[in-house]
Write a protein that holds these residues in place. Sequence first.
Motif, mmCIF file in Angstrom:
data_model
loop_
_atom_site.group_PDB
_atom_site.id
_atom_site.type_symbol
_atom_site.label_atom_id
_atom_site.label_comp_id
_atom_site.label_asym_id
_atom_site.label_seq_id
_atom_site.Cartn_x
_atom_site.Cartn_y
_atom_site.Cartn_z
ATOM 1 N N GLU A 77 0.869 -1.193 0.000
ATOM 2 C CA GLU A 77 0.000 0.000 0.000
ATOM 3 C C GLU A 77 0.895 1.228 0.000
ATOM 4 N N ASP A 78 0.624 2.159 -0.920
ATOM 5 C CA ASP A 78 1.510 3.324 -1.017
ATOM 6 C C ASP A 78 1.081 4.489 -0.135
ATOM 7 N N GLU A 79 -0.132 4.416 0.434
ATOM 8 C CA GLU A 79 -0.551 5.516 1.308
ATOM 9 C C GLU A 79 -0.189 5.180 2.755
ATOM 10 N N ASP A 91 -2.921 -3.331 -2.569
ATOM 11 C CA ASP A 91 -3.647 -2.168 -3.089
ATOM 12 C C ASP A 91 -3.664 -2.238 -4.614
ATOM 13 N N GLY A 99 -4.099 0.415 -6.697
ATOM 14 C CA GLY A 99 -3.395 1.564 -7.265
ATOM 15 C C GLY A 99 -2.043 1.766 -6.595
ATOM 16 N N LYS A 139 -12.259 0.313 -0.165
ATOM 17 C CA LYS A 139 -11.945 1.481 0.663
ATOM 18 C C LYS A 139 -13.140 2.441 0.654
HETATM 19 CA CA CA Z 1 -2.849 3.483 -3.683
#
Ligand code: CA
Length: 233
Positions: A12-14, A56, A58, A105
């Motif tokens: 997950e990039d967030e 994730d 994205g 989400k």
């Molecule tokens: Ca993302």
Amino acid sequence: MPPGREIILVVEDEPAIADTLVYALQTEGFAPIWKSSGRDALAELERTPVALVVLDVGLPDGSGFDVCRTLRARHAVPVIFLTARSGEIDRIVGLELGADDYVAKPFSPRELTARVRAVLRRTHGASSAASSPAATAGVWQHDVPRCRIGYRGSALELTRNEYRLLAALLAQPGRVFSREQLMEAAWDDPGAALDRTVDAHVKSVRAKLRSAAPEADPIVTHRGLGYSLREET
Ligand code: CA
């Protein structure tokens, strides 16, 4: 790493979402590892016996779908997608990617950890890099890479649409799917299918299940709503 803790790879990039996930998984007794890109995640899978991947859709270096395809080619580890868009859910539920489940989400940490537990239960934790890709779970045997489903030990001879329909139900036992949702999951051109097409396919899947286990009727009809798969273990 404490012994006996299952390793969950969170991709997950967030950071805020990743923090929440890592904390929730730790609280539930798992050993989470966080990676913020698909590349780092795939590298981690090469060196660590990961029990499950939370992925994730994205990601900064590409789509989670591509990461899933790459890891599926090498590992039998189950995957739960995190998705922000309903358009993505259709692709995931269609199971063309062999995902084990998805969470939309925004989600609650409790919901996510419950899904992690359910998927691990289904796959019996038999998901190390060395194990067979065939996921054997209780009464159902879903061999995702080969697109085959067995029930109570008997392999089912399913057509393509029957397979995709049953796979969608099997991905979330107990969840009631509308006919429309099943159409979108199982047909490439859902607009061309009719409600009764879904009913006809459910009928034929039921007949095949009956010949595998005459006394069992695992597909439940919900009048006016749709269908679900009975939860059994
Ligand atoms: Ca993302």
